[in-house]
Motif scaffolding. Structure first.
Motif, short mmCIF file in Angstrom:
data_model
loop_
_atom_site.label_atom_id
_atom_site.label_comp_id
_atom_site.label_asym_id
_atom_site.label_seq_id
_atom_site.Cartn_x
_atom_site.Cartn_y
_atom_site.Cartn_z
N THR A 83 8.39 78.63 28.50
CA THR A 83 9.38 79.69 28.72
C THR A 83 10.35 79.36 29.84
O THR A 83 11.54 79.70 29.77
N SER A 110 2.89 86.79 26.31
CA SER A 110 3.28 86.06 27.51
C SER A 110 2.02 85.50 28.14
O SER A 110 0.95 86.12 28.11
N ASP A 131 6.94 83.64 33.86
CA ASP A 131 8.07 83.82 32.95
C ASP A 131 9.33 84.30 33.64
O ASP A 131 10.30 84.68 32.98
N PHE A 134 12.66 82.75 32.60
CA PHE A 134 13.02 83.11 31.22
C PHE A 134 13.53 84.55 31.15
O PHE A 134 14.56 84.84 30.53
N GLN A 165 9.91 90.79 27.77
CA GLN A 165 11.15 90.34 27.15
C GLN A 165 11.96 91.52 26.62
O GLN A 165 13.19 91.53 26.73
#
Length: 719
Positions: A83, A110, A131, A134, A165
């Motif tokens: 990521t 994740s 993450d 990302f 996300q």
């Protein structure tokens, strides 16, 4: 009189053409419909090659491919650990000027969510913040509308990005469905344009990316049509776009993710600007075993690979590559975006134009088989197929899909049927018809049938006919009071006289049902005046029965009353029965309705009732009285019925006066003006049974305003 060979063959050709064309476009061949697009895609690639240079493609693909999985540091790491690199590549593409970046892959989980024990806690707690790069890239890109994540709708359990996300891209504001449309043969030729999510239309990933690239919102019409930037998107299947694939494997530039990741570490911003400025970018997997789909490009694929310009990593050949019929799913969405931006989605014809083209192909094949020997007919047909396929390919070069499979099927069927007809049919067909029909038809009807321009087809054919149904009033009581011999003598006289009248007016007696007669006009011989002839026969039967009541010895002074129903409509006429015994007969709802109309005479006290279709076909030849609008037992549709009074030239002043008063009363009745209706019906009620019936009905409502649900249509429950 013999039917000429040319005429007979013309009839055969017409029948074969209609049957073969109808069969080719029937649901039975739905699975081959899309084959036309597949073949045209391959032919266009072979004849014309690529329509544009890959660099001109509005869309590019960033592929997590076999090369990426073999390149350090990715070769020894699971995808969930990539990521950070994906985030850096995403930021570089957005900063390089990409119009919008879409993800054709879904990270459902994740690594930060991992609950696998690690030391004294969970593994996810140890890598909290993994993450972050990302998510920051997603948040930065989505804030300017340049990042769209994908999801897969699957009933109540959609496949969606991880919660972090979804928050980073502002939830559903920047998440779009990736689902595609699969035809009945498991081939993807279309992509949906919108989906219904929580009762609201949501653009698909392809439509969303094209919309953002063009800076125009999709326009959704009430009928389901979708337009984008003034382009009304065509689609044979509602709410889809038919994909217009290029051939080969190079039409959409493909970048290996491994190379772009290395390019970010070099900080080569100029490379990203050159390759991605103004482009729609789709990120996803291009692997040999994952997300592979059969598409309309299946006959003209190619060996996939990242052939776009390189930044940092030299091309690494991947062993074992070979051309496959399936393509990676990411190219389906990329093609859809290109089609929407270039406004060149494939345009398919409707069922009617396809049927007409199939009929033309069948007609050509049947004509060749009629005029040439079988080998010559086959060669001529194949030559015509080649010419047509070339023209269809040229049309497809402009996105118009002309059918190939349906015309070919229709033509082959017509070719085979016509060759069989030539081998099997001779003059014996006329003798066979005469011998067969002579068993149950009058000689003059057989002669007219054979002299007709259209022979009935053995086994059945659909014809527009008029059915005359007669029945005797109170026959059971008559039968009880007569000896069997006397009853037989009466019925023989009655049936013989009525049959002669029916046949003298061009009809034939289909069957006797006790005291009932079923007469048919318009079959087996063609008779354009079948409705008028049936009406004339009905008046003739009424007149003849009056004479029999006065003078026939067999009637023994009894007054016999008959009722007649007449109806016109399409019916199946032909041979019905078992393999060893059959009857030439007529079957359809038109027969049943004639029977119901005969029964309606019981209620109205009339002798002859006809349907509105019969009246419409008789013109002004007869004097009709509109009786009522009814629903008969077994039918839900309303029907206007008429009483046959006389030939128009023979209508008496008394009949005309009664009919005029009745018409006035009926108009007031339908308007709910019951007092006025009663006044008009009362003028003739003493001498006219229908007027008396309506007078009684109107008086029962007199002085009342019609209810809001007033329905003047009467439902007759009796047969």
């Amino acid at each position: 009189m013999n039917i000429g060979r040319t005429t007979r063959d013309g009839i055969a050709v017409a029948a074969i053409v209609l049957i073969c064309a109808g069969a080719a476009v029937s649901p039975a061949f739905n699975m081959v419909h899309g084959l036309s697009i597949d073949i045209l895609t391959a032919l266009r690639w072979e004849l014309f090659g690529s329509r544009q240079a890959p660099a001109a493609s509005p869309t590019v693909v960033v592929a997590i491919d076999e090369e990426t999985y073999q390149t350090p540091p990715f070769n020894s790491s699971p995808l969930l650990t990539w990521t950070g690199e994906i985030g850096r590549v995403l930021s570089a593409m957005v900063e390089g000027g990409a119009r919008v970046v879409g993800f054709d892959m879904v990270f459902q989980r994740s690594i930060e969510q991992s609950e696998i024990p690690f030391g004294e806690g969970a593994f996810g707690e140890k890598v909290r913040g993994f993450d972050r790069d990302f998510l920051r890239a997603l948040a930065a890109g989505s804030s300017t509308g340049k990042v769209v994540l994908g999801e897969v709708l699957r009933g109540d359990q959609p496949i969606r990005p991880s919660p972090g996300q979804r928050i980073a891209v502002r939830q559903q504001q920047n998440i779009r469905p990736l689902n595609v449309y699969t035809d009945s043969d498991d081939v993807v030729r279309r992509v949906p344009l919108t989906f219904s999510v929580d009762g609201k239309p949501v653009p698909s990933m392809a439509l969303e990316l094209a919309s953002r690239a063009l800076g125009a919102k999709p326009e959704l019409a009430a009928n389901g049509a979708v337009a984008l930037a003034g382009y009304r998107i065509p689609g044979a299947v509602p709410n889809t776009i038919t994909l217009n694939f290029e051939g080969g494997a190079d039409h959409i530039p493909t970048f290996s993710f491994a190379d772009l990741s290395s390019c970010t570490r070099k900080n080569d911003k100029e490379f990203f600007r050159r390759q991605f400025e103004g482009k729609v970018v789709i990120v996803g997997t291009v692997l040999e075993v994952e997300d592979r789909r059969l598409t309309s490009k299946r006959f003209t694929t190619g060996i996939e690979g990242a052939r776009a310009p390189r930044c940092a990593v030299a091309v690494q050949p991947v062993s074992g590559r070979f051309e496959r019929r399936e393509i990676a799913g990411i190219y389906i969405h990329a093609t859809a975006v290109n089609n929407l931006i270039a406004k060149d989605a494939a345009v398919e014809l409707g069922r009617l134009p396809i049927a007409l083209i199939a009929a033309f192909a069948a007609a050509f094949a049947a004509a060749m088989a009629r005029m040439l020997k079988p080998v010559g007919a086959v060669l001529a047909y194949l030559g015509a197929v080649a010419v047509y396929a070339t023209g269809a390919t040229a049309a497809f070069n402009h996105a118009l899909v002309l059918p190939l499979s349906e015309p070919f099927i229709a033509g082959v069927g017509a070719l085979a049927a016509m060759v069989g007809y030539r081998f099997m049919i001779a003059d014996k067909d006329r003798r066979l018809l005469r011998k067969s029909f002579a068993l149950y038809l009058a000689p003059d009807v057989i002669d007219r049938m054979l002299a007709s321009n259209k022979l009935p087809v053995l086994g059945g054919e659909t014809r527009n006919v008029t059915v005359l149904f007669t029945d005797l009033e109170g026959f059971s009581l008559i039968a009880e009071r007569m000896s069997p011999d006397a009853l037989m003598a009466l019925m023989n006289v009655y049936l013989s006289e009525m049959t002669d009248i029916i046949e003298n007016h061009g009809g034939y007696v289909d069957k006797y049902i006790g005291d009932s007669i079923v007469g048919v006009f318009g079959a087996p011989a063609d008779d354009p005046d079948h409705a008028r002839n049936a009406a004339r026969a009905a008046l003739g039967c009424c007149a003849r029965l009056e004479e029999l009541n006065r003078s026939a010895t067999a009637f023994q002074g009894r007054k016999i009353v008959q009722r007649i129903g007449i109806n016109t409509g399409d019916a199946l006429v032909g041979n019905f029965g078992s393999r060893r015994r059959f009857n030439y007969s007529v079957m359809s709802d038109a027969v049943n309705l004639a029977s119901r109309l005969e029964g309606a005479n019981k209620f109205y006290g009339t002798t002859v009732i006809a349907s509105e279709t019969t009246v419409a076909m008789t013109g002004g030849t007869f004097a009709w009285r509109e009786l009522d609008t009814i629903r008969v037992k077994g039918r839900t549709n309303q029907l206007t019925i008429y009483e046959l009074l006389a030939q128009a030239a023979e209508l008496t002043p008394a009949q005309a006066a009664v009919a005029a008063d009745y018409a006035q009363g009926l108009a007031h009745w339908r308007a709910g003006e019951f007092d006025s209706a009663a006044e008009w019906f009362a003028r003739s009620a003493d001498a006219d049974r229908p007027s008396a019936i309506f007078l009684e009905r109107a008086r029962s409502f007199a002085g009342q305003a019609p209810a809001s649900e007033w329905d003047p249509i009467r439902t007759l429950q009796e047969k």
